[in-house]
Design an enzyme around this catalytic site. Sequence first.
Site, PDB file in Angstrom:
ATOM      1  N   GLY A  50       3.927   8.995  25.573  1.00 49.77           N
ATOM      2  CA  GLY A  50       2.761   9.283  24.756  1.00 49.77           C
ATOM      3  C   GLY A  50       3.077   9.578  23.312  1.00 49.77           C
ATOM      4  O   GLY A  50       2.347   9.151  22.406  1.00 49.77           O
ATOM      5  N   ARG A  87       0.820  -1.216   0.000  1.00 47.07           N
ATOM      6  CA  ARG A  87       0.000   0.000   0.000  1.00 47.07           C
ATOM      7  C   ARG A  87       0.850   1.259   0.000  1.00 47.07           C
ATOM      8  O   ARG A  87       0.359   2.335  -0.369  1.00 47.07           O
ATOM      9  CB  ARG A  87      -0.946   0.002   1.211  1.00 47.07           C
ATOM     10  CG  ARG A  87      -1.931  -1.165   1.254  1.00 47.07           C
ATOM     11  CD  ARG A  87      -2.781  -1.244  -0.010  1.00 47.07           C
ATOM     12  NE  ARG A  87      -3.852  -2.221   0.127  1.00 47.07           N
ATOM     13  CZ  ARG A  87      -3.745  -3.517  -0.146  1.00 47.07           C
ATOM     14  NH1 ARG A  87      -2.589  -4.016  -0.586  1.00 47.07           N
ATOM     15  NH2 ARG A  87      -4.774  -4.341   0.014  1.00 47.07           N
ATOM     16  N   ASP A 106       9.807  15.392  27.385  1.00 46.51           N
ATOM     17  CA  ASP A 106       8.934  16.475  27.856  1.00 46.51           C
ATOM     18  C   ASP A 106       9.640  17.431  28.805  1.00 46.51           C
ATOM     19  O   ASP A 106       8.993  18.156  29.555  1.00 46.51           O
ATOM     20  CB  ASP A 106       7.668  15.910  28.515  1.00 46.51           C
ATOM     21  CG  ASP A 106       7.976  15.050  29.739  1.00 46.51           C
ATOM     22  OD1 ASP A 106       9.162  14.896  30.085  1.00 46.51           O
ATOM     23  OD2 ASP A 106       7.022  14.525  30.347  1.00 46.51           O
ATOM     24  N   LYS A 145      10.109   1.166  29.561  1.00 49.29           N
ATOM     25  CA  LYS A 145       9.286   1.543  28.414  1.00 49.29           C
ATOM     26  C   LYS A 145       9.960   1.186  27.089  1.00 49.29           C
ATOM     27  O   LYS A 145       9.281   0.773  26.144  1.00 49.29           O
ATOM     28  CB  LYS A 145       8.975   3.046  28.453  1.00 49.29           C
ATOM     29  CG  LYS A 145       8.047   3.441  29.589  1.00 49.29           C
ATOM     30  CD  LYS A 145       7.756   4.931  29.562  1.00 49.29           C
ATOM     31  CE  LYS A 145       6.837   5.321  30.713  1.00 49.29           C
ATOM     32  NZ  LYS A 145       6.537   6.766  30.723  1.00 49.29           N
ATOM     33  N   LEU A 157      20.137   8.949  27.999  1.00 47.71           N
ATOM     34  CA  LEU A 157      21.122   9.346  27.005  1.00 47.71           C
ATOM     35  C   LEU A 157      21.645  10.738  27.335  1.00 47.71           C
ATOM     36  O   LEU A 157      20.875  11.695  27.404  1.00 47.71           O
ATOM     37  CB  LEU A 157      20.507   9.342  25.605  1.00 47.71           C
ATOM     38  CG  LEU A 157      20.370   8.002  24.889  1.00 47.71           C
ATOM     39  CD1 LEU A 157      19.759   8.220  23.509  1.00 47.71           C
ATOM     40  CD2 LEU A 157      21.702   7.291  24.768  1.00 47.71           C
ATOM     41  N   CYS A 185      17.657  25.573  14.169  1.00 48.26           N
ATOM     42  CA  CYS A 185      17.645  24.474  15.129  1.00 48.26           C
ATOM     43  C   CYS A 185      16.628  24.795  16.222  1.00 48.26           C
ATOM     44  O   CYS A 185      16.013  25.865  16.239  1.00 48.26           O
ATOM     45  CB  CYS A 185      19.039  24.235  15.712  1.00 48.26           C
ATOM     46  SG  CYS A 185      19.562  25.418  16.987  1.00 48.26           S
ATOM     47  N   CYS A 198       2.888  16.473  31.376  1.00 47.39           N
ATOM     48  CA  CYS A 198       1.597  15.780  31.420  1.00 47.39           C
ATOM     49  C   CYS A 198       1.275  15.314  32.831  1.00 47.39           C
ATOM     50  O   CYS A 198       0.124  15.333  33.251  1.00 47.39           O
ATOM     51  CB  CYS A 198       1.613  14.587  30.465  1.00 47.39           C
ATOM     52  SG  CYS A 198       1.760  15.032  28.729  1.00 47.39           S
ATOM     53  N   CYS A 245      17.084  28.053  17.966  1.00 44.85           N
ATOM     54  CA  CYS A 245      16.676  29.253  17.230  1.00 44.85           C
ATOM     55  C   CYS A 245      15.258  29.652  17.601  1.00 44.85           C
ATOM     56  O   CYS A 245      14.904  30.840  17.560  1.00 44.85           O
ATOM     57  CB  CYS A 245      16.762  29.008  15.725  1.00 44.85           C
ATOM     58  SG  CYS A 245      18.421  28.793  15.062  1.00 44.85           S
TER      59      CYS A 245
END
Length: 249
Positions: free
Chosen positions: A38, A11, A127, A83, A107, A170, A186, A173
């Site tokens: 999320g 497809r 986040d 996760k 990281l 970036c 959240c 900026c």
Amino acid sequence: MNDEQLLRYSRQIMLNELDYEGQMRLMTGHVLIIGLGGLGSPAALYLAAAGVGTLTLADDDRVDLSNLQRQIAHGEADIDTFKAQSAADSIAGINSLCRTHVITERLEGETLQRAVARADVVLDCTDRFESRDAINRACVAAGTPLVSGAAIRFSGQLAVFDLRDPTAPCYACLYGDSADEDQLTCAESGVIAPLVGMIGSYQALEALKLLSGCGTPHQGLSTFDGLSGQWRHFGLGRDPHCPVCRSRH
């Protein structure tokens, strides 16, 4: 590409803008996804389903019951699992042809730089500004395209920084090299479940375009108001005084 792969991706291959060559580029592509919550959940699942050859999944957090309202890569059986590993398990059930590398440590520093340099595209699905700033700096240094998403309450944001282009802006900026460290998350302010799915899916779409060469990558900043259903787009040019990318040529 064998017959099974031709059928699996048929497809997409029938799309003139993508075609066989574009699908082959996806299959040899490598995407680094930082944050498998999320935003990272739908992005990872769609990239795997679409045939991206290698996904590096980085997240040092574990699945919590409160995540299941929106983080669709995880289920009840994954509670207390990392996760990144939970997402890799979900991907294996969707497309066993997709290779996954799981990173369950935060990281940062040279480890972040090496991970970014190995990838063709980076998705920032975190986040916190501290993480976003570090990811942006690593992408600028490596010249790796960065797809940034954010979602809170009923509001979403999408921005793409194609750092292969020396004239491209970036993340700094747009936001500078410092931001309000008390910015909301959240966990503190809530978020409507489908919103993260929308923004994460858009991040996946932009990554597919960057990898395959089809279409035109998103430019500028787009914001989405989930209560009104309206998108707004803002142009973004490179800041010649940007503290992060001003020395890039």
